[in-house]
Design an enzyme around this catalytic site. Sequence first.
Site, short mmCIF file in Angstrom:
data_model
loop_
_atom_site.label_atom_id
_atom_site.label_comp_id
_atom_site.label_asym_id
_atom_site.label_seq_id
_atom_site.Cartn_x
_atom_site.Cartn_y
_atom_site.Cartn_z
N SER A 156 -26.11 30.31 4.61
CA SER A 156 -25.80 31.28 3.85
C SER A 156 -24.89 30.71 2.57
CB SER A 156 -24.45 31.14 4.84
OG SER A 156 -22.77 31.89 4.15
N TYR B 6 -18.11 26.09 9.73
CA TYR B 6 -18.77 26.88 10.08
C TYR B 6 -19.72 27.16 9.01
CZ TYR B 6 -20.60 31.68 7.95
OH TYR B 6 -21.78 32.06 7.83
N LYS C 191 -24.11 25.42 8.81
CA LYS C 191 -24.97 25.96 7.02
C LYS C 191 -25.75 24.75 7.22
CE LYS C 191 -24.80 30.44 8.88
NZ LYS C 191 -25.54 30.35 9.69
C1 UD1 Z 1 -17.16 35.20 4.12
C2 UD1 Z 1 -17.99 34.10 4.68
C3 UD1 Z 1 -19.25 33.72 4.61
C4 UD1 Z 1 -20.00 34.92 5.00
C5 UD1 Z 1 -19.56 36.33 5.16
C6 UD1 Z 1 -20.15 36.72 6.14
C7 UD1 Z 1 -16.98 32.08 3.45
C8 UD1 Z 1 -16.31 31.13 2.76
N1 UD1 Z 1 -16.98 33.22 3.55
O1 UD1 Z 1 -17.83 35.79 3.15
O2 UD1 Z 1 -19.77 32.54 4.56
O3 UD1 Z 1 -21.24 35.03 4.72
O4 UD1 Z 1 -18.45 36.24 5.42
O5 UD1 Z 1 -19.81 37.63 7.00
O6 UD1 Z 1 -18.14 31.74 4.36
N2 UD1 Z 1 -11.14 40.89 0.81
C9 UD1 Z 1 -10.09 41.11 1.04
N3 UD1 Z 1 -9.12 41.81 2.46
C10 UD1 Z 1 -9.63 41.91 3.64
C11 UD1 Z 1 -10.67 41.38 3.54
C12 UD1 Z 1 -11.63 40.79 2.64
O7 UD1 Z 1 -9.46 41.42 0.07
O8 UD1 Z 1 -9.24 42.44 4.32
C13 UD1 Z 1 -12.46 40.24 0.07
C14 UD1 Z 1 -11.69 38.57 0.07
O9 UD1 Z 1 -10.87 38.08 0.20
C15 UD1 Z 1 -13.55 38.04 -0.57
C16 UD1 Z 1 -14.29 39.47 -0.45
O10 UD1 Z 1 -12.69 40.64 0.22
O11 UD1 Z 1 -12.67 38.50 -2.01
C17 UD1 Z 1 -14.90 38.72 0.85
O12 UD1 Z 1 -14.76 38.80 1.83
P1 UD1 Z 1 -15.57 38.88 2.70
O13 UD1 Z 1 -16.28 39.72 3.92
O14 UD1 Z 1 -14.02 38.18 4.61
O15 UD1 Z 1 -16.75 37.47 2.52
P2 UD1 Z 1 -16.03 36.42 2.44
O16 UD1 Z 1 -15.13 35.81 2.39
O17 UD1 Z 1 -16.97 36.37 0.38
#
Ligand code: UD1
Length: 341
Positions: free
Chosen positions: A127, A152, A156
Amino acid sequence: MKKTVLVTGGAGFIGSHVTVELINAGYDVVVVDNLTNSDGKSLDGVEAITGVRPPFYKVDTCDAVALAKVFEAHHIDCAIHFAAYKAVGESVAEPMKYYMNNMLSFMNLIEAMRRQGGRANVLFSSSATVYGEPDACPVTEASPRKPATSPYGNTKQMAEDVLRDCCAAYDGFYGIALRYFNPVGAHPSALIGELPIGVPNNLVPFITQTAAGIRECLTVFGNDYPTPDGTCLRDFIDVVDLAKAHVSAVDRMTGEKMDTKYEIFNIGTGRPLSVLELISAFESANGVKVNWKFGPRRAGDTTEVWADPTRANKCLGWKAERSIDDTMRSAWAWQKHLDGC
Ligand code: UD1
Protein backbone atom coordinates in the site's frame (compact mmCIF):
# COMPACT_ATOMS: atom_id res chain seq x y z
CA MET A 1 0.20 -25.51 -20.23
CA LYS A 2 -1.98 -23.18 -18.19
CA LYS A 3 -0.35 -21.77 -15.07
CA THR A 4 -2.12 -21.83 -11.73
CA VAL A 5 -2.37 -18.79 -9.48
CA LEU A 6 -3.44 -19.07 -5.85
CA VAL A 7 -5.34 -16.02 -4.63
CA THR A 8 -5.71 -15.76 -0.86
CA GLY A 9 -8.56 -13.43 0.01
CA GLY A 10 -9.91 -14.12 -3.47
CA ALA A 11 -13.52 -13.56 -2.41
CA GLY A 12 -12.77 -10.02 -1.25
CA PHE A 13 -12.96 -6.68 -3.03
CA ILE A 14 -9.60 -6.59 -4.79
CA GLY A 15 -9.15 -10.38 -4.77
CA SER A 16 -12.35 -11.01 -6.72
CA HIS A 17 -11.44 -8.45 -9.38
CA VAL A 18 -7.96 -9.94 -9.71
CA THR A 19 -9.49 -13.43 -10.00
CA VAL A 20 -11.65 -12.22 -12.90
CA GLU A 21 -8.73 -10.64 -14.76
CA LEU A 22 -6.49 -13.67 -14.23
CA ILE A 23 -9.18 -15.99 -15.62
CA ASN A 24 -9.72 -13.61 -18.56
CA ALA A 25 -5.97 -13.74 -19.20
CA GLY A 26 -5.99 -17.56 -19.36
CA TYR A 27 -4.77 -18.51 -15.89
CA ASP A 28 -6.25 -21.23 -13.72
CA VAL A 29 -7.11 -19.63 -10.39
CA VAL A 30 -7.50 -21.27 -6.98
CA VAL A 31 -9.28 -19.13 -4.40
CA VAL A 32 -8.67 -19.38 -0.66
CA ASP A 33 -10.72 -17.22 1.69
CA ASN A 34 -12.05 -17.60 5.23
CA LEU A 35 -15.04 -15.38 4.35
CA THR A 36 -14.68 -13.23 7.48
CA ASN A 37 -14.82 -10.00 5.48
CA SER A 38 -16.61 -11.17 2.34
CA ASP A 39 -19.19 -13.67 1.26
CA GLY A 40 -19.18 -16.44 -1.30
CA LYS A 41 -21.48 -14.42 -3.56
CA SER A 42 -18.48 -12.66 -5.08
CA LEU A 43 -17.54 -16.03 -6.59
CA ASP A 44 -21.00 -16.20 -8.19
CA GLY A 45 -20.14 -12.81 -9.70
CA VAL A 46 -16.76 -14.11 -10.90
CA GLU A 47 -18.52 -17.05 -12.54
CA ALA A 48 -21.17 -14.84 -14.16
CA ILE A 49 -18.50 -12.55 -15.62
CA THR A 50 -15.99 -15.17 -16.77
CA GLY A 51 -18.03 -18.35 -17.19
CA VAL A 52 -15.56 -20.07 -14.88
CA ARG A 53 -16.07 -20.96 -11.23
CA PRO A 54 -12.59 -21.23 -9.73
CA PRO A 55 -11.93 -23.95 -7.16
CA PHE A 56 -12.64 -22.43 -3.75
CA TYR A 57 -11.34 -23.43 -0.32
CA LYS A 58 -12.89 -21.90 2.79
CA VAL A 59 -9.58 -21.86 4.58
CA ASP A 60 -7.97 -19.41 6.97
CA THR A 61 -4.45 -18.82 5.70
CA CYS A 62 -3.36 -18.62 9.35
CA ASP A 63 -4.08 -22.37 9.51
CA ALA A 64 -0.91 -23.87 8.03
CA VAL A 65 -2.30 -27.43 8.04
CA ALA A 66 -5.42 -26.46 6.11
CA LEU A 67 -3.33 -24.40 3.69
CA ALA A 68 -1.00 -27.36 3.11
CA LYS A 69 -4.01 -29.40 1.93
CA VAL A 70 -4.67 -26.82 -0.78
CA PHE A 71 -1.07 -27.25 -1.95
CA GLU A 72 -1.54 -31.05 -1.99
CA ALA A 73 -4.43 -30.57 -4.41
CA HIS A 74 -2.79 -27.99 -6.70
CA HIS A 75 0.64 -27.06 -7.99
CA ILE A 76 0.83 -23.29 -7.51
CA ASP A 77 2.91 -21.33 -10.03
CA CYS A 78 2.28 -18.01 -8.32
CA ALA A 79 0.61 -16.97 -5.07
CA ILE A 80 -1.04 -13.59 -4.50
CA HIS A 81 -1.73 -12.58 -0.94
CA PHE A 82 -4.78 -10.47 -0.13
CA ALA A 83 -6.00 -12.29 2.99
CA ALA A 84 -5.56 -9.52 5.54
CA TYR A 85 -7.47 -7.09 7.71
CA LYS A 86 -7.50 -3.53 6.41
CA ALA A 87 -9.25 -1.13 8.78
CA VAL A 88 -6.70 1.43 9.92
CA GLY A 89 -8.62 2.61 13.02
CA GLU A 90 -9.40 -0.92 14.19
CA SER A 91 -5.74 -1.83 13.89
CA VAL A 92 -4.85 0.94 16.35
CA ALA A 93 -7.43 -0.37 18.83
CA GLU A 94 -6.59 -4.06 18.32
CA PRO A 95 -2.98 -4.32 17.18
CA MET A 96 -2.55 -8.02 17.94
CA LYS A 97 -5.55 -8.89 15.78
CA TYR A 98 -3.64 -7.30 12.91
CA TYR A 99 -0.17 -8.57 13.69
CA MET A 100 -1.34 -12.15 14.28
CA ASN A 101 -3.58 -12.36 11.25
CA ASN A 102 -1.78 -10.29 8.64
CA MET A 103 1.72 -11.53 9.40
CA LEU A 104 0.99 -15.19 10.20
CA SER A 105 -1.15 -15.66 7.11
CA PHE A 106 1.59 -14.24 4.88
CA MET A 107 4.38 -16.25 6.48
CA ASN A 108 2.33 -19.45 6.21
CA LEU A 109 1.83 -18.76 2.52
CA ILE A 110 5.55 -18.18 1.99
CA GLU A 111 6.38 -21.41 3.80
CA ALA A 112 3.84 -23.35 1.75
CA MET A 113 5.36 -21.98 -1.46
CA ARG A 114 8.85 -22.90 -0.27
CA ARG A 115 7.84 -26.41 0.74
CA GLN A 116 6.26 -26.99 -2.65
CA GLY A 117 9.74 -26.92 -4.21
CA GLY A 118 10.88 -25.43 -7.52
CA ARG A 119 10.53 -21.77 -8.34
CA ALA A 120 8.32 -19.82 -5.91
CA ASN A 121 6.61 -16.63 -7.10
CA VAL A 122 4.90 -14.57 -4.41
CA LEU A 123 3.01 -11.33 -5.04
CA PHE A 124 2.17 -9.16 -2.06
CA SER A 125 -0.53 -6.51 -1.96
CA SER A 126 1.18 -3.56 -0.34
CA SER A 127 0.00 0.00 0.00
CA ALA A 128 0.97 3.61 -0.51
CA THR A 129 0.52 3.84 3.25
CA VAL A 130 4.22 2.83 3.46
CA TYR A 131 5.13 6.33 2.18
CA GLY A 132 3.33 8.04 5.09
CA GLU A 133 3.35 11.81 4.58
CA PRO A 134 5.72 12.03 1.60
CA ASP A 135 8.41 14.72 1.40
CA ALA A 136 7.41 15.30 -2.22
CA CYS A 137 4.77 14.07 -4.67
CA PRO A 138 4.52 12.14 -6.87
CA VAL A 139 6.24 9.33 -5.00
CA THR A 140 8.49 6.86 -6.77
CA GLU A 141 9.42 3.43 -5.46
CA ALA A 142 12.69 5.02 -4.29
CA SER A 143 10.86 7.56 -2.12
CA PRO A 144 11.58 6.81 1.54
CA ARG A 145 9.21 4.71 3.56
CA LYS A 146 8.08 6.58 6.66
CA PRO A 147 7.48 5.09 10.11
CA ALA A 148 4.03 3.53 10.03
CA THR A 149 1.31 5.43 11.85
CA SER A 150 -0.86 2.36 12.47
CA PRO A 151 -0.40 -1.37 13.07
CA TYR A 152 -2.14 -1.91 9.70
CA GLY A 153 0.50 0.22 7.98
CA ASN A 154 3.18 -1.54 9.96
CA THR A 155 2.01 -4.96 8.73
CA LYS A 156 2.38 -3.70 5.15
CA GLN A 157 5.96 -2.57 5.81
CA MET A 158 6.89 -5.71 7.72
CA ALA A 159 5.42 -8.01 5.09
CA GLU A 160 7.39 -6.18 2.38
CA ASP A 161 10.54 -6.76 4.45
CA VAL A 162 9.76 -10.43 4.97
CA LEU A 163 9.31 -10.86 1.23
CA ARG A 164 12.52 -8.94 0.45
CA ASP A 165 14.54 -11.03 2.91
CA CYS A 166 13.17 -14.33 1.57
CA CYS A 167 14.01 -13.30 -1.99
CA ALA A 168 17.55 -12.43 -0.88
CA ALA A 169 18.05 -15.65 1.04
CA TYR A 170 16.35 -18.45 -0.86
CA ASP A 171 17.26 -19.80 -4.28
CA GLY A 172 14.31 -19.92 -6.63
CA PHE A 173 12.25 -17.54 -4.47
CA TYR A 174 10.92 -14.41 -6.22
CA GLY A 175 8.69 -11.63 -4.97
CA ILE A 176 6.82 -8.58 -6.18
CA ALA A 177 5.19 -6.00 -3.93
CA LEU A 178 2.54 -3.82 -5.55
CA ARG A 179 1.95 -0.60 -3.67
CA TYR A 180 -1.65 0.40 -4.29
CA PHE A 181 -2.78 3.98 -3.99
CA ASN A 182 -6.54 4.38 -3.35
CA PRO A 183 -8.43 1.50 -5.02
CA VAL A 184 -11.99 2.51 -5.87
CA GLY A 185 -14.89 1.59 -8.13
CA ALA A 186 -16.22 -1.80 -9.09
CA HIS A 187 -16.45 -4.13 -12.04
CA PRO A 188 -18.44 -2.45 -14.86
CA SER A 189 -20.88 -5.40 -14.81
CA ALA A 190 -21.80 -4.41 -11.21
CA LEU A 191 -21.57 -8.11 -10.34
CA ILE A 192 -18.62 -7.71 -7.98
CA GLY A 193 -17.49 -4.82 -5.81
CA GLU A 194 -16.66 -3.80 -2.28
CA LEU A 195 -18.95 -5.17 0.47
CA PRO A 196 -19.35 -2.45 3.06
CA ILE A 197 -19.55 -3.73 6.62
CA GLY A 198 -20.94 -1.15 9.03
CA VAL A 199 -20.16 2.54 8.54
CA PRO A 200 -17.61 2.89 5.74
CA ASN A 201 -14.23 4.38 6.63
CA ASN A 202 -13.23 5.01 3.04
CA LEU A 203 -14.39 7.92 0.94
CA VAL A 204 -16.04 6.29 -2.07
CA PRO A 205 -18.31 3.84 -0.19
CA PHE A 206 -19.35 6.77 2.00
CA ILE A 207 -20.15 8.85 -1.10
CA THR A 208 -22.23 6.09 -2.71
CA GLN A 209 -24.10 5.31 0.51
CA THR A 210 -24.88 9.01 1.00
CA ALA A 211 -26.11 9.33 -2.58
CA ALA A 212 -28.28 6.25 -1.97
CA GLY A 213 -29.77 7.79 1.17
CA ILE A 214 -28.26 5.20 3.53
CA ARG A 215 -26.15 7.95 5.16
CA GLU A 216 -27.53 11.41 5.70
CA CYS A 217 -24.44 13.43 5.03
CA LEU A 218 -20.82 12.91 4.04
CA THR A 219 -18.29 14.73 6.19
CA VAL A 220 -15.29 16.02 4.28
CA PHE A 221 -12.47 15.75 6.78
CA GLY A 222 -10.66 19.11 6.79
CA ASN A 223 -10.76 22.16 4.49
CA ASP A 224 -7.55 23.83 5.66
CA TYR A 225 -4.93 21.57 4.09
CA PRO A 226 -2.23 23.34 2.05
CA THR A 227 -3.76 22.16 -1.26
CA PRO A 228 -5.56 24.14 -4.01
CA ASP A 229 -9.04 23.62 -2.51
CA GLY A 230 -8.00 22.89 1.07
CA THR A 231 -8.94 19.18 0.96
CA CYS A 232 -6.56 16.20 0.76
CA LEU A 233 -5.17 14.94 -2.53
CA ARG A 234 -5.19 11.23 -3.39
CA ASP A 235 -4.52 8.97 -6.37
CA PHE A 236 -7.78 7.08 -6.94
CA ILE A 237 -7.07 3.96 -8.99
CA ASP A 238 -9.88 1.98 -10.60
CA VAL A 239 -10.06 -1.54 -9.17
CA VAL A 240 -10.22 -3.11 -12.65
CA ASP A 241 -7.06 -1.25 -13.71
CA LEU A 242 -5.49 -2.33 -10.43
CA ALA A 243 -6.49 -5.95 -11.09
CA LYS A 244 -4.89 -5.83 -14.54
CA ALA A 245 -1.61 -4.71 -12.97
CA HIS A 246 -1.63 -8.01 -11.08
CA VAL A 247 -1.97 -9.96 -14.31
CA SER A 248 1.05 -8.10 -15.72
CA ALA A 249 3.01 -8.82 -12.54
CA VAL A 250 2.06 -12.52 -12.63
CA ASP A 251 3.08 -12.69 -16.32
CA ARG A 252 6.42 -11.13 -15.38
CA MET A 253 7.04 -13.57 -12.53
CA THR A 254 5.87 -16.77 -14.17
CA GLY A 255 7.49 -15.75 -17.48
CA GLU A 256 10.77 -15.39 -15.54
CA LYS A 257 11.24 -11.85 -16.81
CA MET A 258 12.12 -10.12 -13.55
CA ASP A 259 15.21 -7.89 -13.44
CA THR A 260 15.84 -8.66 -9.77
CA LYS A 261 14.47 -11.27 -7.40
CA TYR A 262 12.40 -8.73 -5.48
CA GLU A 263 10.64 -5.87 -7.21
CA ILE A 264 8.34 -3.09 -6.06
CA PHE A 265 5.86 -1.19 -8.23
CA ASN A 266 3.61 1.76 -7.53
CA ILE A 267 0.13 1.06 -8.84
CA GLY A 268 -1.60 4.38 -9.30
CA THR A 269 -2.72 6.74 -12.02
CA GLY A 270 -0.25 9.56 -11.40
CA ARG A 271 -3.25 11.92 -11.31
CA PRO A 272 -4.00 13.64 -8.00
CA LEU A 273 -7.62 14.46 -7.21
CA SER A 274 -8.86 16.32 -4.17
CA VAL A 275 -11.68 15.00 -2.01
CA LEU A 276 -13.95 17.76 -3.40
CA GLU A 277 -12.93 16.98 -6.99
CA LEU A 278 -13.82 13.35 -6.42
CA ILE A 279 -17.25 14.23 -5.04
CA SER A 280 -17.85 16.47 -8.10
CA ALA A 281 -16.69 13.71 -10.44
CA PHE A 282 -19.15 11.32 -8.81
CA GLU A 283 -21.99 13.82 -9.11
CA SER A 284 -21.37 14.71 -12.73
CA ALA A 285 -20.71 11.13 -13.90
CA ASN A 286 -23.96 9.91 -12.36
CA GLY A 287 -26.21 12.97 -12.39
CA VAL A 288 -26.86 12.68 -8.66
CA LYS A 289 -26.20 15.02 -5.74
CA VAL A 290 -24.23 14.09 -2.66
CA ASN A 291 -25.11 15.83 0.57
CA TRP A 292 -21.82 16.85 2.21
CA LYS A 293 -20.40 19.23 4.77
CA PHE A 294 -16.96 20.13 6.04
CA GLY A 295 -15.80 18.67 9.34
CA PRO A 296 -12.52 18.67 11.24
CA ARG A 297 -9.46 16.87 9.94
CA ARG A 298 -9.33 13.11 10.56
CA ALA A 299 -6.40 12.04 12.74
CA GLY A 300 -3.65 10.31 10.79
CA ASP A 301 -4.62 11.60 7.33
CA THR A 302 -1.80 12.70 5.06
CA THR A 303 -2.18 15.93 3.08
CA GLU A 304 -1.31 14.46 -0.26
CA VAL A 305 -0.04 11.25 -1.76
CA TRP A 306 -0.01 10.26 -5.40
CA ALA A 307 2.02 7.92 -7.52
CA ASP A 308 4.70 8.20 -10.10
CA PRO A 309 3.70 4.98 -11.94
CA THR A 310 6.51 5.20 -14.53
CA ARG A 311 8.21 2.04 -13.32
CA ALA A 312 5.03 -0.04 -13.60
CA ASN A 313 4.31 1.55 -16.99
CA LYS A 314 7.76 0.55 -18.28
CA CYS A 315 8.45 -2.80 -16.63
CA LEU A 316 4.94 -4.22 -16.41
CA GLY A 317 3.71 -2.67 -19.64
CA TRP A 318 0.72 -1.58 -17.58
CA LYS A 319 -1.08 1.73 -17.41
CA ALA A 320 -4.25 2.88 -15.68
CA GLU A 321 -6.80 3.32 -18.46
CA ARG A 322 -10.22 3.93 -16.99
CA SER A 323 -11.38 7.51 -16.62
CA ILE A 324 -12.59 8.83 -13.30
CA ASP A 325 -16.06 9.07 -14.88
CA ASP A 326 -15.99 5.33 -15.71
CA THR A 327 -14.86 4.58 -12.19
CA MET A 328 -17.48 6.73 -10.51
CA ARG A 329 -20.20 5.22 -12.72
CA SER A 330 -19.10 1.73 -11.72
CA ALA A 331 -19.10 2.67 -8.02
CA TRP A 332 -22.67 3.94 -8.31
CA ALA A 333 -23.85 0.93 -10.35
CA TRP A 334 -22.45 -1.35 -7.65
CA GLN A 335 -24.20 0.59 -4.89
CA LYS A 336 -27.49 0.25 -6.78
CA HIS A 337 -26.84 -3.46 -7.25
CA LEU A 338 -26.32 -3.82 -3.48
CA ASP A 339 -29.56 -1.93 -2.86
CA GLY A 340 -31.40 -4.24 -5.25
CA CYS A 341 -32.17 -1.47 -7.76
C1 UD1 B 1 -6.81 4.44 3.50
C2 UD1 B 1 -5.60 3.79 4.10
C3 UD1 B 1 -4.81 3.14 3.00
C4 UD1 B 1 -5.67 2.18 2.21
C5 UD1 B 1 -6.88 2.96 1.67
C6 UD1 B 1 -7.84 2.08 0.90
C7 UD1 B 1 -3.92 4.77 5.64
C8 UD1 B 1 -3.48 6.01 6.31
N1 UD1 B 1 -4.92 4.85 4.79
O1 UD1 B 1 -6.33 5.51 2.66
O2 UD1 B 1 -3.72 2.44 3.52
O3 UD1 B 1 -4.96 1.67 1.14
O4 UD1 B 1 -7.57 3.53 2.77
O5 UD1 B 1 -8.47 1.17 1.73
O6 UD1 B 1 -3.40 3.75 5.90
N2 UD1 B 1 -12.49 11.25 3.61
C9 UD1 B 1 -13.48 12.17 3.92
N3 UD1 B 1 -14.65 11.70 4.44
C10 UD1 B 1 -14.90 10.37 4.65
C11 UD1 B 1 -13.88 9.43 4.31
C12 UD1 B 1 -12.68 9.92 3.80
O7 UD1 B 1 -13.30 13.39 3.76
O8 UD1 B 1 -15.98 10.02 5.13
C13 UD1 B 1 -11.22 11.75 3.04
C14 UD1 B 1 -10.02 11.42 3.91
O9 UD1 B 1 -9.81 12.44 4.85
C15 UD1 B 1 -8.92 11.35 2.85
C16 UD1 B 1 -9.63 10.86 1.58
O10 UD1 B 1 -11.02 11.10 1.81
O11 UD1 B 1 -8.43 12.63 2.61
C17 UD1 B 1 -9.44 9.38 1.32
O12 UD1 B 1 -9.75 8.66 2.50
P1 UD1 B 1 -9.89 7.05 2.48
O13 UD1 B 1 -10.81 6.63 1.40
O14 UD1 B 1 -10.24 6.63 3.88
O15 UD1 B 1 -8.44 6.56 2.08
P2 UD1 B 1 -7.01 6.91 2.71
O16 UD1 B 1 -7.13 7.35 4.11
O17 UD1 B 1 -6.30 7.78 1.74
